[in-house]
Design an enzyme around this catalytic site. Structure first.
Site, PDB file in Angstrom:
ATOM      1  NE  ARG A 124      -7.996   2.560   3.648  1.00 27.21           N
ATOM      2  CZ  ARG A 124      -8.285   1.847   4.711  1.00 27.21           C
ATOM      3  NH1 ARG A 124      -9.560   1.299   4.715  1.00 27.21           N
ATOM      4  NH2 ARG A 124      -7.259   1.467   5.471  1.00 27.21           N
ATOM      5  NE  ARG A 125      -6.915   1.938   8.716  1.00 27.43           N
ATOM      6  CZ  ARG A 125      -5.754   1.707   8.806  1.00 27.43           C
ATOM      7  NH1 ARG A 125      -4.885   2.785   9.035  1.00 27.43           N
ATOM      8  NH2 ARG A 125      -5.169   0.960   8.331  1.00 27.43           N
TER       9      ARG A 125
ATOM     10  NE  ARG B 247       0.068   3.873  13.568  1.00 31.15           N
ATOM     11  CZ  ARG B 247      -0.412   3.133  12.257  1.00 31.15           C
ATOM     12  NH1 ARG B 247      -1.650   3.196  11.769  1.00 31.15           N
ATOM     13  NH2 ARG B 247       0.493   2.345  11.971  1.00 31.15           N
TER      14      ARG B 247
ATOM     15  NE  ARG C 135       2.753  10.327  10.078  1.00 32.61           N
ATOM     16  CZ  ARG C 135       3.689  10.917   9.243  1.00 32.61           C
ATOM     17  NH1 ARG C 135       3.692  12.081   9.195  1.00 32.61           N
ATOM     18  NH2 ARG C 135       4.675   9.872   9.184  1.00 32.61           N
TER      19      ARG C 135
ATOM     20  CE  LYS D 228      -0.724  -0.036   4.983  1.00 31.16           C
ATOM     21  NZ  LYS D 228      -0.123   1.308   5.355  1.00 31.16           N
ATOM     22  CG  ASP D 229       3.885   1.952   2.648  1.00 32.38           C
ATOM     23  OD1 ASP D 229       2.734   2.560   3.006  1.00 32.38           O
ATOM     24  OD2 ASP D 229       4.571   1.445   3.573  1.00 32.38           O
TER      25      ASP D 229
ATOM     26  CB  CYS E 148      -8.184  11.498  -7.390  1.00 36.54           C
ATOM     27  SG  CYS E 148      -9.197  10.680  -6.022  1.00 36.54           S
TER      28      CYS E 148
END
Length: 308
Positions: free
Chosen positions: A131-132, A155, A149, A83-84, A242
Site C-alpha cells: 500500500r505504501r 525499522r 521488516r 489494522k491487523d 483481491c
C-alpha cells in the site's frame, strides 16, 4: 462480570502491542475501577515468520494467536492494532469497540527533514507495505522502495544503513512509543491513504459474554467505532481474492462521514482514488458504497469479485 474480577488481556508481545494494551487498560479502569487487569503477552504467527515477505502473509496473521487465547479461555479480552484484524472474524468472537484513534497518517523517518516530494532522486525508502509502496511510487517514481521488516524500533534503526536511507512508518506507533523525535515529516492521508483501521486500537471479546461486551463498549470511543466500522465494511466488501494494494480511511465530521479509498499496483503504475460522504448512522452501508464507487472508478479489475 463479578465485581473485583481480574480481567486477563491477551495481546502480542511486541513493545507497541504492550504499550497499546497499557493504554487500553488505563482507559478501561476509568469505568471499571473495581477490576484488576493482567496482560497475557503472546508471540503471534506473524512475529514468528519474520523472514517472509509481509505482502505474502494474509491479513490476520498477527491476530490469530491472540484470538486463540480468547477462544480457549486463557484471556477474557484481546487488544489488537485494528489494522491487523481481518474483515471477517470468527462467530465466537466480537468487537467490543475501539479506543480513540491516534494520528492515522504515515510518516517518513530519515536523517533530514525533507518531505516525500523533497527527497533526493534515488532515495531508498524502507517498507514492506505494498500500500505504501504504491502510493509513494505514484508520487515519486524516481525513489527506490526497499522491503524491510521488524518492530518500530528495529525499522527506525535501519535509517542511514547500507540497506536504506529512510523508512516509512505509521505515526500512531511512533507516537505511542514516545519516539516522535524520529519523525522527519508526515504524509497526508490524501497522498498516502492509511490502511483500514490504522491508528485505532481494537478490543475484542467472546460473542457469548454480553456482560463484558457492555462494560467494554461503554468505556470506548463511539466516533472511532463509526469510522473504523465503515472502513472494515469497505474491506469486507472487497473480495478475499483481491491481492492488490487497497486502503480506506474515514473521518466523522459532525453529521458527515467523509471517506477516501485507493487501489493500485505495488509499483504505482496504476492508481485509483475516490471520495465518498455519507450520514454516520449506517457505517456498514457507507463502506459498501465506497467499495462500489472505487470499483466503478476503473479499479474493478484490481479488487477481485465484489461481494454483492
Amino acid at each position: 462480570m463479578p465485581s473485583g474480577k481480574s480481567i486477563k488481556v491477551a495481546t502480542r508481545s511486541s513493545p507497541l502491542s504492550i504499550a497499546q494494551t497499557n493504554e487500553t487498560i488505563t482507559q478501561l479502569k476509568k469505568t471499571l475501577p473495581e477490576h484488576t487487569f493482567e496482560i497475557v503477552a503472546l508471540e503471534s504467527e506473524g512475529d514468528r515468520r519474520k523472514t517472509e515477505d509481509l505482502s505474502k502473509l494474509e491479513r490476520g496473521v498477527f491476530a490469530k494467536t491472540v484470538e486463540l487465547a480468547l477462544l480457549d479461555g486463557r484471556a477474557d479480552i484481546a487488544v489488537h492494532s485494528a489494522k491487523d484484524v481481518p474483515a471477517e472474524i470468527l462467530e465466537e468472537l466480537q468487537i467490543a469497540g475501539y479506543l480513540r484513534r491516534q494520528d492515522p497518517r504515515d510518516v517518513l523517518v530519515h536523517s533530514g527533514s525533507e518531505t516525500l516530494r523533497e527527497l533526493p532522486k534515488g532515495f531508498r525508502l524502507g517498507t514492506s507495505s505494498q500500500r505504501r509502496a504504491c502510493q509513494i511510487l505514484r508520487i515519486r517514481p524516481d525513489l527506490q522502495v526497499v522491503p524491510i521488516r521488524g518492530n518500530v524500533d528495529s525499522r527506525i534503526s535501519f535509517v542511514d544503513t547500507k540497506e536504506v536511507d529512510g523508512v516509512v512508518l505509521a505515526a500512531s506507533g511512533i507516537l505511542r512509543l514516545g519516539l516522535e523525535k524520529h519523525i522527519s515529516s508526515f504524509i497526508s492521508t490524501r497522498d498516502c491513504v492509511p490502511d483500514v483501521g490504522q491508528g485505532a486500537i481494537l478490543v475484542q471479546c467472546s460473542s457469548h459474554d454480553e456482560s463484558i461486551y457492555g462494560l467494554l463498549n461503554q468505556a470506548l470511543d463511539a466516533k472511532t467505532e463509526i469510522e473504523v466500522t465503515s472502513e472494515r465494511a469497505f474491506l469486507s466488501f472487497v473480495s478475499a481474492s483481491c491481492k492488490s494494494p487497497v486502503a480506506a480511511h474515514s473521518v466523522l465530521d459532525g453529521g458527515s462521514l467523509n471517506m477516501i479509498a485507493m487501489a493500485g499496483l505495488p509499483d504505482g503504475s496504476e492508481y485509483y482514488f475516490v471520495e465518498h460522504s455519507s450520514k454516520p448512522n449506517s457505517p456498514d452501508k457507507a463502506g459498501e458504497e465506497l467499495a462500489l464507487k472505487l470499483a466503478k472508478s476503473g479499479a474493478a479489475h484490481l479488487l477481485g469479485k465484489l461481494i454483492v
